[in-house]
Design an enzyme around this catalytic site. Structure first.
Site, mmCIF file in Angstrom:
data_model
loop_
_atom_site.group_PDB
_atom_site.id
_atom_site.type_symbol
_atom_site.label_atom_id
_atom_site.label_comp_id
_atom_site.label_asym_id
_atom_site.label_seq_id
_atom_site.Cartn_x
_atom_site.Cartn_y
_atom_site.Cartn_z
ATOM 1 C CB SER A 143 -0.865 0.027 1.256
ATOM 2 O OG SER A 143 -0.122 0.510 2.357
ATOM 3 C CG ASP A 144 1.879 5.762 -1.131
ATOM 4 O OD1 ASP A 144 2.853 5.682 -0.335
ATOM 5 O OD2 ASP A 144 1.830 6.638 -1.997
ATOM 6 C CD1 TRP A 145 2.198 7.086 5.817
ATOM 7 C CD2 TRP A 145 4.371 6.627 5.597
ATOM 8 N NE1 TRP A 145 2.792 7.305 7.033
ATOM 9 C CE2 TRP A 145 4.138 7.031 6.929
ATOM 10 C CE3 TRP A 145 5.679 6.291 5.239
ATOM 11 C CZ2 TRP A 145 5.139 7.110 7.889
ATOM 12 C CZ3 TRP A 145 6.675 6.380 6.196
ATOM 13 C CH2 TRP A 145 6.411 6.778 7.500
ATOM 14 N N GLY A 146 0.091 4.529 4.698
ATOM 15 C CA GLY A 146 -1.181 4.758 5.395
ATOM 16 C C GLY A 146 -2.417 4.690 4.515
ATOM 17 C CB SER A 147 -2.985 4.286 0.870
ATOM 18 O OG SER A 147 -2.618 2.963 0.598
#
Ligand code: BGC
Length: 743
Positions: A283-287
């Protein structure tokens, strides 16, 4: 060494690194043998990625003791942990877990690690695929020598909006060029293949359409037709998958109402299904957690369920998986097969990287030292930095400068800058001041002993202080030649750096006006991470060199171009707008029913009444210290059928007095189709260096395969009909010919 690890190791001794498409049976058996021994918690641990305790590239989620979690097998991967010492220490902790599964260390090695290369957008301006592969190769060598296994690059987001700060990280507006660059960069990072200690795993990001964020505002909504998605935004990702990229990262944006992180269509059906991708999706950061803000998930539990079922295999920093997946499995909302698939993909990459065989494979102090100051790497960086600059204007042949010039005034906020050359997404090292040459130092080294160099800062990058103008005007007035540096600060383009105004910040354009008014031969150097708008400068300064951010060797490379040791050859990978109101502006747009063909068209045209229809500088544009002349295009035939090849040729002549490199560009237009087709599409290019006076014939071979597009039913087809073909120096200046495709 545990039984499991030795078993996996034995199997892997005989297993060569795998390519994207073919799975290696031995690796798969080894992965399954580990998977069978894992508890649900241990599996979820592998799907979890934590930021290291030293630096962060996003909002941190602090929960509990990180090191204890690593020790108890709750973490599969970490980011922002670099250096042999730190990675070794953390790996030692991971090996204290029950199954001793090694950690994967990921990092944003976007344009170099110890040796910083030009911004990816700047490198794209070189149009030199071999040079871009070489730059990624060096980045991989240096990063892997510092214990890093995986880079979160290349960024493959096509973007037609320079307000979006992340254009600096991509390859620009064109799908064809972007796809070739995607392949080159993946090849460069992954080198000889996983398991080779100089290779890092690459990551195709951000999947997908992040570059189309509405209004160029970072993270924003994307709503687009499936045809545009397939035609424009997906191909670079497909190219990366075909090149064997190890991982994908999903994107922050929603696409047509579904956050990419929760999109089953994108991740499971397309990427892992149709494209048969066997790596994993981070995932992207915290997505994952951010799907709550999107209004797509009501809480973290639902976010974890949606992301896991959609095919997001690893959670970067939202903790939704560690907190919620076990319950979701127990409740039957996420099937064990979904977990097993994700973990299998992650373990597969750890195996292929050779980490089960030797978790410290990339933790070699000697190799780290050997790669610390490698002169060969700096040579490669200087080479691509030279190739990345774009000469926008050179009236009266102000450039190149002579080393015998009696006096040069260097004016502007970047003259003595050092780490500013590095740009966004780069590393600052304590010895940078000594390692990086400023423009001032590099120009001084080129000049003969009798020449005089003068300096004045003139103005800061931002703010409205004009108190330095007088000194700048005085120094410039005393010099034979003036070099004026202006632009954006290093951190003005990048993630979360969208700007509504693309003008030169602060009072810099006023400074340009004051200096140019002196009437001296003046060269303006523009440092930036995106296309800026500088109309007055463009119209009045005699010479302009767009220098982007060029990395560790930026100062030296700029001096090389200023003094003609390198004849500039860069070509713009994005159209440069003349006003923010013109955005999005890109060369391969559709025609309307009432197209604006000329600025003089007065009525009912698809254009603004207060602006030219043309960009300030078109896609593909760039000058040289020599001039190239193109002959008319000749075609080997007037028609083309399936199975045949049409050859289009021009003769290129170097009409100037010095050798130079030209990028010959081929564009094609499908004049009418079952769906509307772009007015022009790049379909090929060739770079060649010609001596002064030399002529050479250049040919492009075209088949119906080059003419495919997505029709209304999303079938990738070609159609018979009339076509135009253009060969020339950029998207706006070319010679044309016509041909017909027959069924
Ligand atoms: C960026 C990614 C990056 C990640 C880790 C995110 O904010 O969008 O491109 O790889 O942070 O630093």
């Amino acid at each position: 060494m545990s039984r499991i690890i030795s078993f996996a190791w034995l199997l892997l001794c005989a297993a060569p690194a795998t390519a994207q498409t073919g799975l290696n049976k031995k690796t798969e058996r080894a992965v399954d043998s580990v998977l069978r021994l894992m508890t649900l918690d241990e599996k979820i641990g592998q799907m979890n990625q934590y930021n290291g305790p030293w630096s962060a590239t996003g909002p941190l989620t602090n929960d509990g003791n990180l090191l204890d979690q690593v020790k108890s097998g709750k973490v599969g991967s970490m980011l922002n942990v670099t250096g042999v010492k730190r990675t070794r220490e953390l790996q030692e902790l991971a090996l204290q877990s029950r199954l001793k599964i090694p950690l994967l260390f990921g990092q944003d090695v976007i344009h170099g690690y110890r040796t910083i290369f030009p911004l990816p957008l700047a490198e794209a301006a070189s149009w030199d695929l071999a040079a871009m592969e070489a730059s990624a190769r060096v980045a991989a060598k240096e990063a892997s020598a510092a214990g890093i296994h995986w880079t979160f690059a290349p960024m493959l987001d096509i973007s037609r909006d320079p307000r979006w700060g992340r254009v600096m990280e991509g390859a620009g507006e064109d799908t064809y060029l972007g796809s070739l660059i995607a392949t080159a960069r993946v090849k460069g990072f992954q080198g000889k293949g996983f398991g080779d200690t100089s290779a890092v795993m690459a990551c195709a990001k951000h999947f997908v359409a992040y570059g189309a964020a509405e209004g160029g505002r970072d993270y924003n909504t994307v709503d687009m037709s499936m045809r545009r998605l397939h035609e424009v935004y997906l191909p670079p990702f497909k190219a990366a998958a075909d090149a064997g990229v190890a991982t994908f990262m999903n994107s922050f944006n929603d696409l047509n109402g579904i956050p990419a992180t929760g999109s089953k269509y994108l991740q499971r059906d397309l990427l892992k299904g149709a494209w048969k991708f066997n790596g994993f999706m981070v995932s992207d950061w915290g997505s994952i957690g951010e799907m709550i803000n999107h209004g797509y998930a009501k809480d973290n539990r639902e976010a974890a369920m949606l992301a896991a079922n959609a095919g997001s295999d690893m959670d970067m920093e939202s903790r939704s998986y560690t907190k919620e997946l076990a319950t979701l499995v127990k409740e039957g909302k996420v099937k064990m097969s979904v977990i097993d698939d994700a973990v299998r993909r992650i373990l597969r990459k750890k195996m292929e990287m050779g980490l089960f065989a030797n978790p410290y494979k990339y933790a070699d102090l000697k190799r780290e030292q050997d790669n610390w100051d490698n002169p060969e790497h700096r040579k490669i960086a200087r080479d691509i930095a030279q190739k990345s600059m774009v000469l926008l204007k050179n009236e009266g042949s102000v450039l190149p400068l002579s080393t015998k010039t009696s006096s040069i005034a260097l004016i502007g906020p970047f003259v003595k800058a050092k780490s500013d050359h590095l740009g966004f997404w780069s590393y600052d090292w304590p010895d940078d001041t000594a390692r990086i040459s400023s423009i001032w130092e590099a120009v001084s080294r080129k000049m003969g002993g009798d020449s005089k160099l003068l300096y004045a800062k003139g103005a800061a990058i931002t703010g409205d202080d004009r108190s330095g103008f007088a000194e700048a005007i005085e120094k410039a007035g005393k010099a034979e030649i003036v070099i004026l540096t202006v632009g954006e600060a290093r951190d003005m383009s990048g993630e979360a750096k969208s700007r509504s105004s693309l003008q030169l910040p602060g009072v810099q354009e006023e400074l340009v006006k004051a200096i140019v008014a002196l009437g001296k031969p003046t060269v303006v150097l523009i440092s930036a991470g995106r296309p800026l708008i500088f109309n007055w400068t463009a119209d009045h300064a005699p010479a302009i060199l767009y220098t982007w951010w060029l990395g560790t060797e930026g100062g030296n490379a700029i001096a090389d171009v200023l003094f003609g040791d390198y004849n500039p050859s860069g070509r713009l990978p994005m159209s440069f707008p003349r006003a923010e109101g013109q955005i999005p502006i890109y060369y391969n747009h559709y025609n309307t029913g009432r197209p604006a063909m000329h600025d003089s068209d007065k009525f009912y045209r698809s254009a603004y009444t207060d602006l030219s229809i043309y960009p300030k500088y078109p896609f593909g544009y760039g000058l040289s210290y020599t001039q190239f002349e193109y002959s008319p295009v000749s075609l080997s035939a007037a028609t083309l059928r399936k199975g045949q090849t049409l050859r289009a040729s021009v003769t290129l002549t170097n009409k100037g007095k010095v050798a130079g490199k030209e990028t010959v560009q081929l564009y094609i237009r499908d004049l009418s189709g079952s769906v509307v087709r772009p007015v022009k599409e790049l379909k090929g290019f060739q770079q060649l260096t010609l001596a002064a006076g030399e002529s050479r014939k250049i040919s492009f071979d075209i088949t119906v395969e080059d003419l495919r597009f997505y029709n209304e039913q999303l079938q990738y087809i070609w159609e018979p009909g009339a076509f135009k073909l253009y060969i020339g120096k950029d998207a706006a200046h070319n010679n044309e010919a016509a041909f017909e495709v027959l069924q």
